[in-house]
Design a protein around this motif. Sequence first.
Motif, short mmCIF file in Angstrom:
data_model
loop_
_atom_site.label_atom_id
_atom_site.label_comp_id
_atom_site.label_asym_id
_atom_site.label_seq_id
_atom_site.Cartn_x
_atom_site.Cartn_y
_atom_site.Cartn_z
N VAL A 112 36.77 43.04 51.36
CA VAL A 112 36.41 44.17 50.46
C VAL A 112 36.09 43.72 49.35
O VAL A 112 36.42 43.00 48.57
CB VAL A 112 37.38 45.34 50.62
N GLU A 113 35.04 44.48 48.61
CA GLU A 113 34.53 44.14 47.27
C GLU A 113 34.72 45.68 46.35
O GLU A 113 34.28 46.48 46.87
CB GLU A 113 32.97 43.72 47.29
N ILE A 114 35.19 45.53 45.30
CA ILE A 114 35.35 46.65 44.34
C ILE A 114 34.66 46.21 43.06
O ILE A 114 34.93 45.18 42.68
CB ILE A 114 37.15 46.81 44.02
N ALA A 115 33.72 47.30 42.78
CA ALA A 115 32.91 47.11 41.40
C ALA A 115 33.57 47.47 40.33
O ALA A 115 33.85 48.56 40.18
CB ALA A 115 31.45 47.54 41.76
N LEU A 116 33.67 46.61 39.47
CA LEU A 116 34.23 47.34 37.94
C LEU A 116 33.13 47.33 37.04
O LEU A 116 32.21 46.30 36.71
CB LEU A 116 35.44 46.28 37.43
N PRO A 117 33.06 48.20 36.04
CA PRO A 117 32.02 48.46 34.90
C PRO A 117 32.53 47.13 34.03
O PRO A 117 33.71 47.07 33.70
CB PRO A 117 32.27 49.61 34.36
N ASN A 118 31.60 46.23 33.45
CA ASN A 118 31.58 45.35 32.53
C ASN A 118 30.54 45.13 31.77
O ASN A 118 29.96 44.01 31.54
CB ASN A 118 31.90 43.83 33.33
#
Length: 353
Positions: free
Chosen positions: A250-256
């Motif tokens: 699974v992939e979780i996107a985080l704002p950066n």
Amino acid sequence: MAAATAWIATGEFSSVGSAQTSEGQESPTSEVAPVENAPLVRTVSAVEPVFVDHARAIRLSGITEADKRVELAARAEGVIASLSMTKGGMVEAGAVVMELEGPETLAQEEIARIALEQKERDLAVAQKLFEGGSTSESNLTNARSARDAAQAELNRARAAADRLRLKAPFGGVVDTVLVELGEWVQTGAPVATILSLDPILVKAEVSEVDLGAVSVGSTAKVRLVNGTEMDGTVRLVAREASAQTRTFPVEIALPNPRMTLPSGMTAQVSLYAQPVRAVVVPRSVITLSDKGELGLRVVGTDNVAQFAVVQIIDDTPEGLVVTGVPEGVRIITAGQDLVRNGDTVEVASGVGQ
């Protein structure tokens, strides 16, 4: 003494104290009924269940990775004439980051451009002559074909010149630079590595059991090894399991946006399943039935104890979260191991509340 001895020998003393009727008959004596043992009523404590909508937490271990990663390679051979990137610097999408020397190639492009301009003028003259009736249609067709050939030659020359220039496919951070200004490079030689870190991804793997509770677009809480806590969004749930671990990536996107989070950092991920109606109970009330089923003892309004099969869906600091508790019952919190199905119990007021 002799008279007393003779009286005792007759046995008449056995009737002393017996009840006699006026006719000299014994009065009947009442038969004593046997005493029955009263059923044992055990005292237990019970509480009213509090139903809540609980979203089960699925905890995973993961690692941060760049959203995109590319290794730039030289598209032609030659000497590096300009290098517009440094390690750790930023580049914009489409920016020329390296250019090779190629005077012959650039000259061919200019010659092809001039030739195309000449063929376009010839075509314009042929068009006017044809409209005035001074030339044949075949001459006009030849002029048009010559113009198209010049255009194709210019496209070929531009493509050759464009291979001298290396462009960034996307904006990001320059992670490595493997060449120096003035260095000779071969076609396909590695030049640099560019990382796109906004958003940054946290990659983890979910088990077969929990796969159905994870969906694209759901919210995830991520705690990085440096203590940073952020909310992310599930971007990918793989449809094919790993052959070695039988888990699903699974992939979780985080704002950066400031590029402060690097790639390769350890992270703890908490995903949340869909809320279900459940009850939080102390661990001590969980017991087993005669069939080995996991559950707890409950008592209804008739004070009769029953066994309720439950399913543990989560373990929290407050207690176990279970489903399957019937409505309209109380949960026995003390004495549950001393009663069986159908036993009448007495619920102690104020105990176990």
